[in-house]
Write a protein that holds these residues in place. Structure first.
Motif, PDB file in Angstrom:
ATOM      1  N   PHE A   1       0.807  -1.219   0.000  1.00 15.40           N
ATOM      2  CA  PHE A   1       0.000   0.000   0.000  1.00 15.40           C
ATOM      3  C   PHE A   1       0.837   1.264   0.000  1.00 15.40           C
ATOM      4  CE2 PHE A   1       0.000  -1.958   4.198  1.00 15.40           C
ATOM      5  CZ  PHE A   1       0.664  -1.006   4.943  1.00 15.40           C
TER       6      PHE A   1
ATOM      7  N   PRO B   1       4.839   2.967  -1.393  1.00 18.27           N
ATOM      8  CA  PRO B   1       5.963   2.629  -2.270  1.00 18.27           C
ATOM      9  C   PRO B   1       7.254   2.335  -1.524  1.00 18.27           C
ATOM     10  CG  PRO B   1       5.495   4.982  -2.371  1.00 18.27           C
ATOM     11  CD  PRO B   1       4.524   4.390  -1.405  1.00 18.27           C
ATOM     12  N   TYR B   2       7.224   2.387  -0.223  1.00 16.08           N
ATOM     13  CA  TYR B   2       8.474   2.347   0.531  1.00 16.08           C
ATOM     14  C   TYR B   2       8.817   1.002   1.135  1.00 16.08           C
ATOM     15  CZ  TYR B   2       7.526   7.258  -0.004  1.00 16.08           C
ATOM     16  OH  TYR B   2       7.240   8.474  -0.541  1.00 16.08           O
TER      17      TYR B   2
ATOM     18  N   PHE C   1      11.164  -9.107  -1.811  1.00 14.61           N
ATOM     19  CA  PHE C   1      11.665 -10.006  -2.849  1.00 14.61           C
ATOM     20  C   PHE C   1      12.344 -11.159  -2.141  1.00 14.61           C
ATOM     21  CE2 PHE C   1      12.227  -5.738  -4.698  1.00 14.61           C
ATOM     22  CZ  PHE C   1      11.406  -5.866  -5.798  1.00 14.61           C
TER      23      PHE C   1
ATOM     24  N   VAL D   1       5.266  10.007   6.840  1.00 12.62           N
ATOM     25  CA  VAL D   1       4.034  10.741   6.583  1.00 12.62           C
ATOM     26  C   VAL D   1       2.787  10.119   7.168  1.00 12.62           C
ATOM     27  CG1 VAL D   1       4.379  12.267   4.638  1.00 12.62           C
ATOM     28  CG2 VAL D   1       4.178   9.816   4.262  1.00 12.62           C
ATOM     29  N   CYS D   2       2.540   8.876   6.857  1.00 15.05           N
ATOM     30  CA  CYS D   2       1.241   8.355   7.221  1.00 15.05           C
ATOM     31  C   CYS D   2       1.242   7.963   8.685  1.00 15.05           C
ATOM     32  CB  CYS D   2       0.846   7.193   6.337  1.00 15.05           C
ATOM     33  SG  CYS D   2       1.653   5.662   6.758  1.00 15.05           S
TER      34      CYS D   2
ATOM     35  N   LYS E   1      -7.469  -3.326  -5.231  1.00 15.69           N
ATOM     36  CA  LYS E   1      -7.458  -2.555  -6.479  1.00 15.69           C
ATOM     37  C   LYS E   1      -8.253  -3.265  -7.567  1.00 15.69           C
ATOM     38  CE  LYS E   1      -3.007  -0.556  -6.086  1.00 15.69           C
ATOM     39  NZ  LYS E   1      -1.633  -0.726  -6.579  1.00 15.69           N
TER      40      LYS E   1
ATOM     41  N   PHE F   1      10.407  -3.585 -10.936  1.00 16.26           N
ATOM     42  CA  PHE F   1      10.195  -4.696 -10.003  1.00 16.26           C
ATOM     43  C   PHE F   1      11.168  -5.827 -10.328  1.00 16.26           C
ATOM     44  CE2 PHE F   1       8.194  -8.428  -8.269  1.00 16.26           C
ATOM     45  CZ  PHE F   1       7.682  -7.985  -7.065  1.00 16.26           C
TER      46      PHE F   1
ATOM     47  N   GLY G   1      -0.801   8.513   2.057  1.00 17.87           N
ATOM     48  CA  GLY G   1       0.177   7.861   2.924  1.00 17.87           C
ATOM     49  C   GLY G   1       1.485   7.598   2.207  1.00 17.87           C
ATOM     50  N   CYS G   2       1.544   7.952   0.926  1.00 20.94           N
ATOM     51  CA  CYS G   2       2.808   7.763   0.215  1.00 20.94           C
ATOM     52  C   CYS G   2       3.695   8.980   0.414  1.00 20.94           C
ATOM     53  CB  CYS G   2       2.578   7.514  -1.266  1.00 20.94           C
ATOM     54  SG  CYS G   2       2.071   8.971  -2.193  1.00 20.94           S
ATOM     55  N   GLY G   3       3.122  10.037   0.981  1.00 16.39           N
ATOM     56  CA  GLY G   3       3.923  11.229   1.228  1.00 16.39           C
ATOM     57  C   GLY G   3       4.378  11.875  -0.068  1.00 16.39           C
ATOM     58  N   ARG G   4       3.493  11.915  -1.053  1.00 15.57           N
ATOM     59  CA  ARG G   4       3.812  12.492  -2.366  1.00 15.57           C
ATOM     60  C   ARG G   4       5.046  11.821  -2.952  1.00 15.57           C
ATOM     61  NH1 ARG G   4       2.999  19.025  -1.479  1.00 15.57           N
ATOM     62  NH2 ARG G   4       1.100  18.886  -0.232  1.00 15.57           N
ATOM     63  N   PHE G   5       5.054  10.525  -2.924  1.00 12.69           N
ATOM     64  CA  PHE G   5       6.210   9.772  -3.409  1.00 12.69           C
ATOM     65  C   PHE G   5       6.743  10.285  -4.744  1.00 12.69           C
ATOM     66  CE2 PHE G   5       7.625   6.405  -6.330  1.00 12.69           C
ATOM     67  CZ  PHE G   5       8.804   6.064  -5.701  1.00 12.69           C
TER      68      PHE G   5
ATOM     69  N   VAL H   1      10.059  11.952  -3.447  1.00 11.77           N
ATOM     70  CA  VAL H   1      11.099  10.927  -3.308  1.00 11.77           C
ATOM     71  C   VAL H   1      11.610  10.471  -4.673  1.00 11.77           C
ATOM     72  CG1 VAL H   1      11.636   8.623  -2.439  1.00 11.77           C
ATOM     73  CG2 VAL H   1      10.175  10.145  -1.110  1.00 11.77           C
TER      74      VAL H   1
ATOM     75  N   LEU I   1       5.353   2.477  -9.882  1.00 11.42           N
ATOM     76  CA  LEU I   1       5.684   2.613  -8.463  1.00 11.42           C
ATOM     77  C   LEU I   1       4.575   3.270  -7.650  1.00 11.42           C
ATOM     78  CD1 LEU I   1       9.409   3.740  -8.890  1.00 11.42           C
ATOM     79  CD2 LEU I   1       8.613   1.493  -8.168  1.00 11.42           C
ATOM     80  N   CYS I   2       3.665   3.971  -8.326  1.00 11.97           N
ATOM     81  CA  CYS I   2       2.590   4.671  -7.606  1.00 11.97           C
ATOM     82  C   CYS I   2       1.737   3.655  -6.863  1.00 11.97           C
ATOM     83  CB  CYS I   2       1.722   5.451  -8.582  1.00 11.97           C
ATOM     84  SG  CYS I   2       0.203   6.067  -7.840  1.00 11.97           S
ATOM     85  N   PRO I   3       1.619   3.810  -5.538  1.00 18.71           N
ATOM     86  CA  PRO I   3       0.900   2.794  -4.765  1.00 18.71           C
ATOM     87  C   PRO I   3      -0.597   2.791  -5.051  1.00 18.71           C
ATOM     88  CG  PRO I   3       1.512   4.642  -3.368  1.00 18.71           C
ATOM     89  CD  PRO I   3       2.161   4.877  -4.695  1.00 18.71           C
ATOM     90  N   ALA I   4      -1.116   3.916  -5.547  1.00 19.37           N
ATOM     91  CA  ALA I   4      -2.554   3.960  -5.805  1.00 19.37           C
ATOM     92  C   ALA I   4      -2.867   3.525  -7.232  1.00 19.37           C
ATOM     93  CB  ALA I   4      -3.072   5.373  -5.558  1.00 19.37           C
ATOM     94  N   GLY I   5      -1.846   3.261  -7.999  1.00 23.04           N
ATOM     95  CA  GLY I   5      -2.068   2.923  -9.407  1.00 23.04           C
ATOM     96  C   GLY I   5      -2.723   4.073 -10.144  1.00 23.04           C
TER      97      GLY I   5
END
Ligand SMILES: Cc1cc2nc3c(=O)[nH]c(=O)nc-3n(C[C@H](O)[C@H](O)[C@H](O)COP(=O)(O)OP(=O)(O)OC[C@H]3O[C@@H](n4cnc5c(N)ncnc54)[C@H](O)[C@@H]3O)c2cc1C
Lengths: 358, 639
Positions: A31, A33-34, A38, A50-51, A168, B537, B588-592, B596, B627-631
């Motif tokens: 949920f 990107p951090y 693997f 942040v969250c 999703k 990935f 919650g991605c903090g504007r990845f 970042v 990489l966007c977590p929300a797609g």
């Protein structure tokens, strides 16, 4: 670094991952990107700060108050300190011969998932496919997909990492089959509305005395054990294949047991709707513990339709199981590394001083 | 239509006055001098010289992008042995690579005019160091010429060939970024030498022997004599003055302007030294005599200052005060001998010597500080869609997941940025070309002494051919244990997209057989995988798996440089943010993507509080979408 400057990602890394307490359940993955996984390892790539720390909150190895989670799942139901809350314990197996032949033991897990999918109790499930030489987290939505996941993989599949994908893709009622750590994580996820945790609607827990590090895969390769078809741990490690069976001493793989598993207080997936394990007696059957009303309802129906069969648990064997689990929990409570565990004093006393007398 | 600089260089007629940059001026000078062989390993700020010369038909001039500076200089010297005029071009760092050959060859000497053009980069605008190559020239006993202007660069290039032939040894032409990369009017001259016959008669031998050291010394003595009246050393201003500024290179202009600004034109003499090694001693002594103050202006360190102070010590000249980098009086914000020279530094130095109170026009220091605080910090940045960003993210991801805190040994190229914010501060070491594999190899031997962190090294494709191969061989032979990640973007990107042996294109832009990195690696018996870093990935997963394998292994991240891809004007993919899917700050991605990931194509829309794509900038790589977590980022193929 001062803790107040730290984000939850950094705490997860410092308190759980770096000391080796991560069980690779996959709950924190997917949920944001951090955090990525693997090769059955999980890493925090960047401390996002942040969250509100969903990753940390849903982790089964962040501070965990079992009694609070139990309260939330079971309400005021009676709680057995060794077996956890349950409505029934029995032997069980899949009704279908075909399923039984594919399942690790009696194929109850596969039978129940199949049943739940057919009945619409769930519209998808997070399971673990592949085989013992490579576990593959799998999002299934059909009976045939579920069947592909039959069989135990004794390594640590980060199956819950697929949860966000399922969300999703629009699944609304998601089932999970998992190790006890994953079941604990599921209960924590269900409370995290920001990641649509409520969409987890059925949790089937496995009994688990520990999963193995990915180095185990190299061990299999080096010892040419990856050519067998099936692996089991009746006591020592049994590899079965067309060309015959081979047994290797458990001691040979002890070093691959995860540290996180050695501090696990929950060998029976106590927070699941139903828990399934071996019988340690008859490989054609499973031990089935029915815990919640939802679990009970499903099991009753599955029995009625013939998807599963059950029979009474032999009392002497139940005592064997009770003793094994008691000793396990006692050992973990004595182990100073179990920092994540928050167990009420009374329960602790039960194991540590009362010696099993409530 | 406006002509490109290189066209003027090649097609311009004698007497034309054209606008060229310093590198083009040097190229023109070399052409007028009748150069027949030009080789270089590209290096900023020197790259345009051979780039320009490569446009000349190869029947007139052989041009080469060499794989490194030493083979480059060896090739050019061979042409000199055969009596042809040759130029070899490199950046300051490259001179180190070429030095072994230079110091050997310079003993025996050469024949046809051989000019080694070295471009220094004061302030390190496009380098990791601001090397003063004159010290290496001195160590190698090779004469140095330093132009002060673009125009003079052309003239000196021509003269350098003549000097070289007169002394029968190489001559270094030292440029700096402000010469190479600034433009000036240049009056073109005519070709002075038409001969293009290569001949190496039997018996013409070029050998190195200790006793030839004397030849090199005598050559320097001869050069000093020639330099005395060569016209590149001269003075400006009053004949008699108490104070003189001795300057070389671009500092002539800074000193000139400083003198004018302070109104000291009648009091200060400006002594320009164009031949900085060996110094024209008679010329300098004539200007030292009777002085009270000598001030030095040069780039980067105190080279002429040291020479002149030594000259003073050997002669009885009375009391002279010396102000320069050695004394600490000529210093910018970084202190003496660090950073680039400018007019302000010279004004400050002169004002100090003259006891003048000088306030620079404009803002007060306080105001400047106040305004500076308002400017957002600006990091180095990688281009939109740069495959290196994807590669770095994959490496960062893999190291985090692997969990053993791998050490990352960096190397030299655009991907130097891996050491800083824009490259996620990935590198633990960063030195010179080829250093990464050497350091990785060394670190990997330290397990026996308790070092537990695994090692990864990141090198570029051009660097691979330049300096990585010996490191790999050494690593394989000595039983190293590290992962070498080769960022293969198919060109030497940092210096302006010159082809390299893997590009499959020659210096003339014609197709040639590519020498594949993987073929070399596998030939060494080293396992090698190739992955597209845009498939982020898979890229990270592959590293994770490979770092756990024993021994030395190579992973090639292959993806064409985004700028090259853009120039080819392929069908671009449209990338946009589905506003209904982006969760903004609630994610919650903090504007990845903007904070970042940091691709210039990812922007934040403060009005909507959601992510967006700057479609004018976006290269369409689509990595952010993966990489966007929300797609929420969508990639669309456009016809
Ligand atoms: C690591 C591990 C350790 C175990 N240890 C014990 C033990 O000590 N004692 C005991 O009684 N039982 C243990 N089990 C449970 C046992 O192996 C069987 O999975 C269980 O009895 C169900 O049997 P079944 O015939 O119904 O399985 P099946 O119908 O074959 O279904 C097995 C299910 O397990 C899931 N699964 C397989 N591997 C994993 C994994 N690595 N992580 C999460 N889910 C997985 C699959 O999705 C599949 O749905 C363990 C299981 C695992 C995975």
């Amino acid at each position: 670094m001062n803790n107040s400057e730290q984000g939850y990602g950094a705490r997860l890394k410092e308190e759980v991952i770096d000391p080796g307490f991560c069980s690779v359940c996959g709950a924190c993955v997917g949920f944001c990107p951090y955090i990525k996984t693997f090769g059955e390892r999980v890493g925090v790539i960047h401390d996002c700060k942040v969250c509100e720390g969903v990753c940390y909150r849903v982790c089964p190895r962040s501070p965990t108050q079992y009694h609070v989670l139990r309260q939330e799942v079971f309400g005021a139901s009676e709680h057995d300190p060794v077996f956890g809350a349950y409505k029934a314990i029995c032997f069980a197996r899949a009704g279908s011969e075909h399923l039984r032949s594919r399942g690790q033991y009696g194929g109850v897990v596969t039978a129940l998932v199949t049943f739940a999918l057919k009945q619409g109790i769930i519209d998808g499930a997070l399971m673990t496919g592949g085989n013992f030489t490579k576990a593959i987290p799998t999002l299934v939505s059909s009976v045939s997909d579920a069947l592909q996941c039959a069989g135990s993989k004794y390594t640590s599949s980060p199956t819950l990492g697929l949860f966000q994908e399922a969300v999703k893709e629009g699944y609304q009622k998601i089932g999970v089959v998992g190790r006890p750590c994953q079941i604990t994580a599921c209960r924590k996820i269900q409370k995290a509305s920001e990641i649509s945790g409520g969409k987890i609607s059925l949790v089937i827990g496995l009994f688990c005395m520990g999963s193995l590090l990915p180095e185990f895969y190299s061990f299999l390769k080096e010892n040419h054990l990856d050519r067998y078809e099936r692996m089991d741990i009746p006591k020592d490690i049994l590899f079965q294949g067309a060309g015959g069976d081979v047994m290797i001493p458990f001691e040979d793989v002890r070093r691959f047991i995860r540290l996180s598993c050695l501090s696990c207080y929950d060998p029976l997936s106590e927070l699941a709707d139903v828990s399934v394990g071996s019988t340690e007696h008859d490989p054609g059957w499973n031990t089935l513990i029915v815990r919640t009303a939802k679990g009970m309802d499903m099991v009753e129906k599955a029995r009625f339709t013939g998807d599963i069969e059950t029979k009474a648990y032999p009392p002497d064997l139940l005592n064997v199981l009770r003793e094994a689990v008691f000793n396990r929990k006692k050992r973990v409570l004595e182990c100073p590394e179990s920092m994540y565990l928050d167990v009420p004093p009374r329960e602790k006393d039960y194991f540590l001083t009362a010696g099993g007398d409530a | 239509m406006h002509k490109m600089g290189w066209q003027d260089v090649i097609e311009g007629r004698p007497g034309d006055r054209v606008l060229l940059n310093g590198n083009e001026a040097i190229a023109r000078g070399a052409l007028e001098a009748g150069v027949r062989y030009a080789s270089s390993y590209p290096g900023s700020p020197s790259s345009e010289i051979v780039q320009t010369l490569s446009k000349v038909p190869d029947s007139e001039l052989y041009a080469e992008w060499s794989v490194n500076e030493i083979v480059s200089l060896e090739g050019a010297t061979a042409a000199s042995f055969a009596g042809l005029r040759a130029i070899c071009v490199m950046k300051a760092d490259g001179l180190n690579v070429a030095l072994d050959f230079l110091t050997s060859m310079n003993l025996g000497g050469c024949k046809g005019g051989l000019v080694v053009t070295v471009a220094d980069d004061p302030q390190g605008h496009s380098s990791v160091k601001e090397y003063d190559s004159r010290y290496l020239a001195k160590a190698a006993m090779v004469p140095v010429l330093e132009p002060s202007t673009v125009e003079e660069a052309r003239a000196m290039a021509i003269a350098a060939f003549n000097f070289s032939e007169q002394i029968k040894g190489p001559v270094i032409l030292r440029s700096v970024t402000r010469i190479s990369h600034s433009r000036g009017l240049v009056e073109l001259g005519k070709s002075v030498r038409e001969d293009k016959t290569a001949s190496l008669p039997a018996g013409d031998r070029f050998l190195t022997k200790t006793i030839f050291h004397m030849k090199a010394r005598d050559r320097l003595i001869k050069a000093a004599g020639i330099f005395e009246d060569c016209g590149f050393n001269y003075s400006e201003g009053p004949d008699k003055a108490d104070t003189a500024v001795f300057c070389s290179g671009t500092s002539l202009l800074y000193a000139r302007e400083a003198i004018e600004t302070l109104g000291l034109n009648d009091e200060i003499k400006l002594v320009k030294v164009g031949t900085t090694f060996p110094l024209p001693e008679k010329f300098i002594l004539s200007h030292l005599r009777g002085l009270k103050n000598a001030i030095f202006a040069e780039e980067v360190r105190s080279f002429i200052e040291e020479g002149i102070v030594l000259l003073y010590a050997r002669n009885n000249l009375g009391k002279i005060c010396f102000y320069g980098k050695l004394s600490g009086d000529v210093a910018g914000v970084r202190g003496p001998a660090c950073g680039e020279m400018n007019v302000d530094i010279m004004i400050k130095a002169l004002a100090k010597v003259y006891g003048i109170h000088y306030e620079a026009p404009g803002y007060t220091p306080e105001k400047t500080a106040e305004l500076s605080a308002l400017v957002p910090p600006r990091e180095y940045a990688m281009c939109p869609g740069c495959p290196h960003r994807a590669s770095f993210w994959a490496v960062k991801t893999a190291i985090a997941v692997d969990g053993r805190n791998s050490i990352v040994a960096g190397d030299i190229g655009c991907y130097c940025l891996g050491a800083w914010d824009t490259g996620f501060n990935l590198f633990d070491t960063l030195h010179c070309m080829g250093a990464g594999p050497g350091i990785a190899s060394g670190l990997s031997k330290l397990g026996r002494f308790g070092l537990k962190r695994p090692t990864v090294t990141i090198v570029g494709d051009s660097t691979f051919y330049h300096a990585v191969i010996p490191g790999l061989i050494n690593g394989q032979y000595s039983g190293s244990d590290y992962l070498c990640v080769v960022l293969d973007n198919s060109v030497t990107a940092m210096t302006g997209h010159q082809p390299h042996p893997g590009s499959g294109i020659s210096v003339y832009g014609r197709p040639v057989n590519a020498i594949k990195i993987e073929d070399i690696v596998r030939g060494l018996g080293i396992p090698c995988k190739i992955v597209d870093p845009y498939d982020n990935f898979l890229a990270a997963e592959t590293i994770c798996a490979m770092v756990r394998e024993p021994g030395i292994k190579v992973l090639i991240f292959r993806r064409e440089c985004a700028l090259v891809a853009a120039r080819k004007q392929r069908r671009k993919r449209r990338v946009y943010v589905d506003q209904s899917l982006c969760r903004g700050d609630a994610c919650g991605c903090g504007r990845f993507c903007v904070s970042v990931w940091g691709c210039p194509g990812n922007i934040w829309d403060h009005k909507t509080g959601k992510a967006n794509i700057d479609e004018a900038v976006c290269a369409g790589c689509g990595v952010c979408a993966s990489l966007c977590p929300a797609g929420a980022i969508v990639v669309e193929e456009v016809e």
